[in-house]
Design a protein around this motif. Structure first.
Motif, PDB file in Angstrom:
ATOM      1  N   GLY A  84       0.780  -1.223   0.000  1.00 39.70           N
ATOM      2  CA  GLY A  84       0.000   0.000   0.000  1.00 39.70           C
ATOM      3  C   GLY A  84       0.810   1.270   0.000  1.00 39.70           C
ATOM      4  O   GLY A  84       0.241   2.370   0.035  1.00 39.70           O
ATOM      5  N   ARG A  85       2.132   1.162  -0.046  1.00 37.91           N
ATOM      6  CA  ARG A  85       2.982   2.343   0.021  1.00 37.91           C
ATOM      7  C   ARG A  85       3.551   2.702  -1.352  1.00 37.91           C
ATOM      8  O   ARG A  85       3.837   1.827  -2.176  1.00 37.91           O
ATOM      9  N   ARG A  86       3.720   4.008  -1.562  1.00 38.09           N
ATOM     10  CA  ARG A  86       4.433   4.502  -2.741  1.00 38.09           C
ATOM     11  C   ARG A  86       5.925   4.357  -2.462  1.00 38.09           C
ATOM     12  O   ARG A  86       6.417   4.875  -1.450  1.00 38.09           O
ATOM     13  N   CYS A  87       6.617   3.652  -3.345  1.00 38.45           N
ATOM     14  CA  CYS A  87       7.998   3.267  -3.076  1.00 38.45           C
ATOM     15  C   CYS A  87       8.968   3.878  -4.083  1.00 38.45           C
ATOM     16  O   CYS A  87       8.641   4.055  -5.260  1.00 38.45           O
ATOM     17  N   LEU A  88      10.159   4.146  -3.590  1.00 38.31           N
ATOM     18  CA  LEU A  88      11.263   4.619  -4.415  1.00 38.31           C
ATOM     19  C   LEU A  88      12.428   3.669  -4.213  1.00 38.31           C
ATOM     20  O   LEU A  88      12.874   3.461  -3.080  1.00 38.31           O
ATOM     21  N   GLU A  89      12.916   3.073  -5.307  1.00 37.84           N
ATOM     22  CA  GLU A  89      14.108   2.225  -5.226  1.00 37.84           C
ATOM     23  C   GLU A  89      15.293   2.981  -5.813  1.00 37.84           C
ATOM     24  O   GLU A  89      15.251   3.410  -6.967  1.00 37.84           O
ATOM     25  N   ILE A  90      16.353   3.099  -5.036  1.00 42.56           N
ATOM     26  CA  ILE A  90      17.568   3.775  -5.484  1.00 42.56           C
ATOM     27  C   ILE A  90      18.579   2.718  -5.892  1.00 42.56           C
ATOM     28  O   ILE A  90      19.069   1.961  -5.051  1.00 42.56           O
TER      29      ILE A  90
END
Length: 218
Positions: free
Chosen positions: A36-42
């Motif tokens: 349910g979370r907006r995710c950012l992968e670096i």
């Protein structure tokens, strides 16, 4: 798939060996936080982990990597994920403030010449109740330092305690975890048994001081 070199230790599902499964297990650990979370992968590399975040229930995934050619291929193959080409040392993160609820990065920050600017931007990209999961090599001894310093892709070889201190500058709380294997996958001499590896071989347990031996510092 990525014709311009591995850009620094990229992991690929083929072959599905112990090293790959150890890396993938970090994504499986993160999978418990992403639903349910907006995710950012670096540092998404070949994109297999970005797909795992989506499969684990992430509301959305933005995945960043420095290989523009590889990012173009991933965009075509996985349109549900927003892939962005960024060289963090040259261009910065360039993600809107407060736009994601989880930041994930596995074994990337040791590759950066200027990790502080990336960490500051990652913290700014998070909502106030956001979570960052960051894995780095566990440099806890002179031997581990020498091993990492000999790796031409590792340009920021700082001890685990120093990473924890650095993270504390940008995040309100820092919790440390041990990345290890099940007891039956350890020999009598204390060595990890890497033959016939399975995805469920790996465990993640709280380790506030990073006192125990660990595969990756989280």
């Amino acid at each position: 798939m990525f014709s311009r070199g591995n850009f620094g230790e990229r992991q690929d599902p083929n072959p599905c060996d112990w090293g790959f499964l150890a890396h993938r297990s970090i994504y499986e650990f993160a999978g418990g936080f992403v639903r349910g979370r907006r995710c950012l992968e670096i540092g998404c590399g070949t994109g297999y982990g970005s797909q795992h975040l989506v499969a684990s229930g992430a509301a959305s995934v933005i995945a960043i990597d420095k290989d523009a050619e590889g990012i173009d291929l991933l965009r075509a193959q996985h349109p549900a994920i927003t892939f962005l080409a960024r060289d963090l040392d040259l261009e910065g993160l360039d993600v809107p403030a407060g736009s994601v609820e989880l930041v994930f990065s596995s074994n990337v920050f040791e590759h950066l010449a200027y990790p502080d600017s990336a960490l500051e931007a990652a913290a700014a990209a998070l909502t106030d109740d956001g979570v960052a999961i960051i894995a780095v090599p566990p440099i806890t001894s002179v031997g581990a330092l020498a091993e990492n310093a000999s790796n031409i892709f590792h340009i920021n070889n700082i001890p685990t305690w120093a990473w924890a201190t650095k993270l504390g500058r940008y995040f309100h709380q820092v919790h440390r975890y041990r990345h290890w294997v099940r007891p039956e996958r350890v020999s009598g001499a204390g060595a990890i048994l890497r033959d016939d590896p399975r995805p469920d071989d790996f465990l993640f347990t709280p380790d506030p001081e990073h006192a125990a031996e660990t595969i990756t510092a989280i």
